[in-house]
Design an enzyme around this catalytic site. Structure first.
Site, PDB file in Angstrom:
ATOM      1  N   ASP A  49      -8.013 -70.199  61.530  1.00  0.00           N
ATOM      2  CA  ASP A  49      -6.637 -69.706  61.679  1.00  0.00           C
ATOM      3  C   ASP A  49      -6.576 -68.324  61.034  1.00  0.00           C
ATOM      4  OD1 ASP A  49      -3.769 -69.513  61.875  1.00  0.00           O
ATOM      5  OD2 ASP A  49      -3.729 -71.674  62.133  1.00  0.00           O
ATOM      6  N   HIS A  65      -8.177 -65.864  63.013  1.00  0.00           N
ATOM      7  CA  HIS A  65      -7.062 -65.345  63.806  1.00  0.00           C
ATOM      8  C   HIS A  65      -6.575 -64.021  63.225  1.00  0.00           C
ATOM      9  CE1 HIS A  65      -5.923 -69.534  65.669  1.00  0.00           C
ATOM     10  NE2 HIS A  65      -7.187 -69.218  65.845  1.00  0.00           N
TER      11      HIS A  65
END
Ligand SMILES: *[C@@H]1O[C@H](CO)[C@@H](O)[C@H](O)[C@H]1NC(C)=O
Ligand SMILES: *[C@@H]1O[C@H](CO)[C@@H](O)[C@H](O)[C@H]1NC(C)=O
Ligand SMILES: *[C@@H]1O[C@H](CO)[C@@H](O)[C@H](O)[C@H]1NC(C)=O
Ligand SMILES: *[C@@H]1O[C@H](CO)[C@@H](O)[C@H](O)[C@H]1NC(C)=O
Ligand SMILES: *[C@@H]1O[C@H](CO)[C@@H](O)[C@H](O)[C@H]1NC(C)=O
Ligand SMILES: *[C@@H]1O[C@H](CO)[C@@H](O)[C@H](O)[C@H]1NC(C)=O
Ligand SMILES: *[C@@H]1O[C@H](CO)[C@@H](O)[C@H](O)[C@H]1NC(C)=O
Length: 466
Positions: free
Chosen positions: A274, A297
């Site tokens: 993430d 991310h």
């Protein structure tokens, strides 16, 4: 013994899979010096010793390093360190002893693996407190072995600390896989659902209501959820940490900051599933330098303004960073309907390699497709991108500014932005919706959609002042 070996083999496999290898020696686990102790009698012995504080016996040896640290070794306080025994009580006892003196060091020695349950370590402690992690520290593995009575929101919490240093050559091993595979998780559940009902899983390390915190050198991997989170803190210094978990581990943000100011994050390496670093509401005066993110991310500001909340984020610098093989690069994400502002953000000298959405402002952030547009928004103003270069994954446009319909983004400055396809055809299609700003040098790909000057903000100014 068979069970014990089984569990150690499993750990070896996990360490083999992860890449917490900024320093190759760091994540190594040595099994050969495991010691077996009778923990119950040891604890009784330690309790007796503790009642005689401050003694001059072996628990309180002065360290040989400069200064006058007094070292409290968890092994001397009844910990077993075989990777299997619950050593929570020994850690609590050691904390109590080390915290109560000046210059106390809680030592988690190398050559041992410690399993402890969710614990809140509370301060304030004596000045100069150090948590020295040289061995491996783990939570119980997966939801089934998580005690019912323990918080599933968090594993280790450091609360009301001032001047604490958390450091060492050791590893926090989160054993997150069974949490990632819960059916309610995105990416991983059988149907990849985000709507599968309660899906709690613990953040690994949380610093809460603390100040002057240093987190240095440690390796943190395979967290069930966020790896490290700071909330309600001030003066945080992160240096030389390695964070690692697989690309498909859901919600495993590397470092999350919220309601926290004056933070430095330097010289660290983060690979996860993430956001590499995520900056939530109430964050300001944050300096991020020399970070390598990838896979991840990317570096995110947000998400902000969920459920019509106010969010204030200001004065964030991200400099000299590398982002590789990531789903986003530099992202600002806000929900429809928020209030407050994101201002004075500088991204400077960022190298991207094979990144989707290299530069993105998304004011329509939404987990489902069903979010309705609203009239209020978190105001995005004063975002500078300088010397952002490298390559993008052609599945997405490399530059995407989707600003709110009613509250445009303003003062977006681009200078020396040069992004080329990693592989395949140019995506010559930057997108700007309601975005005002200037291009100081011609960008690659060229942007012609930035609007000049200043819009007339339609709503009262007070909504946007933090
Ligand atoms: C403290 O020092 C004594 C004597 O040098 C040694 O036997 C003992 O193991 C040490 N204890 C710790 C906790 O390092
Ligand atoms: C912050 O903590 C460090 C390490 O404990 C200490 O050396 C320093 O003096 C503290 N700084 C302030 C301003 O209290
Ligand atoms: C996943 O989807 C299949 C087919 O639609 C369904 O039979 C199954 O019950 C679902 N599993 C979960 C955990 O929701
Ligand atoms: C911005 O943050 C830095 C620390 O990162 C601080 O030194 C500086 O004073 C802040 N600027 C303003 C205007 O608050
Ligand atoms: C960033 O890395 C460079 C090169 O290694 C180093 O000179 C500089 O001090 C680092 N910056 C910080 C803030 O540590
Ligand atoms: C919200 O507004 C954006 C920008 O005007 C538009 O593209 C989008 O379709 C709208 N979404 C909904 C659900 O109305
Ligand atoms: C635009 O934003 C930058 C920070 O990104 C800031 O330094 C500058 O003062 C802002 N300019 C105006 C006119 O507000």
């Amino acid at each position: 013994m068979g069970v014990l070996i089984g569990s150690l083999v499993r750990i070896t496999v996990m360490v083999g899979v992860i890449i917490c290898t900024a320093d190759p020696g760091k994540a190594a686990i040595h099994f050969h010096k495991r010691k077996h102790r009778a923990s119950a009698s040891r604890s009784a012995h330690v309790d007796h010793q503790l009642s005689q504080l401050p003694p001059t016996n072996s628990y309180y040896n002065k360290s040989t390093s400069p200064g006058s640290a007094i070292v409290f070794n968890v092994m001397e306080m009844g910990a077993v360190g075989d990777g299997k025994t619950d050593d929570t009580q020994a850690f609590k006892d050691t904390w109590k002893a080390a915290c109560s003196v000046e210059s106390g060091t809680l030592l988690v020695p190398s050559d041992n693996i410690f399993t402890i349950r969710s614990t809140i370590f509370s301060g304030p402690c004596g000045t100069g407190f150090v948590f020295q992690l040289d061995g491996v520290l783990m939570p119980p593995e997966g939801p089934d072995s998580w005690p019912e009575s323990d918080s599933k929101q968090q594993w280790l919490v450091f609360y009301r600390m001032d001047g604490m240093v958390f450091t060492g050559q050791g590893t926090i091993e989160g054993n997150g896989e069974k949490w990632w595979n819960l059916p309610c998780k995105p990416h991983k559940g059988p149907n990849g659902s985000t709507l599968g009902g309660p899906c709690e899983s613990p953040t690994m390390i949380r610093f809460f209501m603390s100040s002057n915190i240093t987190l240095r050198d440690v390796c943190i991997e395979n967290s069930p959820r966020f790896h490290v989170k700071f909330d309600g803190c001030e003066d945080v210094h992160i240096e030389g940490v390695s964070i690692s978990s697989p690309a498909l581990s859901p919600n495993t943000d590397g470092i999350h900051i919220q309601h926290t100011k004056y933070v430095t994050i330097y010289n660290s390496m983060i690979n996860n599933g993430d956001d590499c670093i995520s900056i939530g509401p109430g964050s300001s005066n944050i300096d991020i330098q020399n970070i390598t993110c990838g896979h991840s991310h990317g570096i995110s500001i947000g998400s902000l303004g969920v459920h019509n909340t106010e969010a204030c984020v200001s004065n964030i610098t991200v400099k000299n960073c590398v982002i590789r093989n990531s789903d986003n690069g530099l992202r600002i994400k806000t929900w429809q309907g928020g209030m407050g502002s994101v201002t004075r953000i500088i991204f400077d000298n960022i190298y991207m390699e094979n990144v989707r959405n290299c530069i993105i402002i998304d004011q329509y952030y939404c987990f489902t497709k069903g979010c309705i547009n609203q009239t209020s928004a978190v105001y995005v103003d004063g975002i500078t991108y300088t010397n952002v270069k490298g390559t993008y994954d052609v599945r997405s446009a490399p530059i995407h500014f989707a600003c709110s319909d009613t509250v445009p983004c303003t003062n977006i400055t681009m200078s020396e932005v040069e992004l080329l396809p990693f592989k395949g055809q140019l995506v010559d299609d930057p997108y700007c919706w309601n975005t005002y700003g200037v291009m100081q040098t011609v960008t690659i790909p060229p942007i012609s959609c930035l609007r000049q000057g200043k819009p007339q903000l339609l709503r009262e100014h007070s909504v946007y002042t933090c």
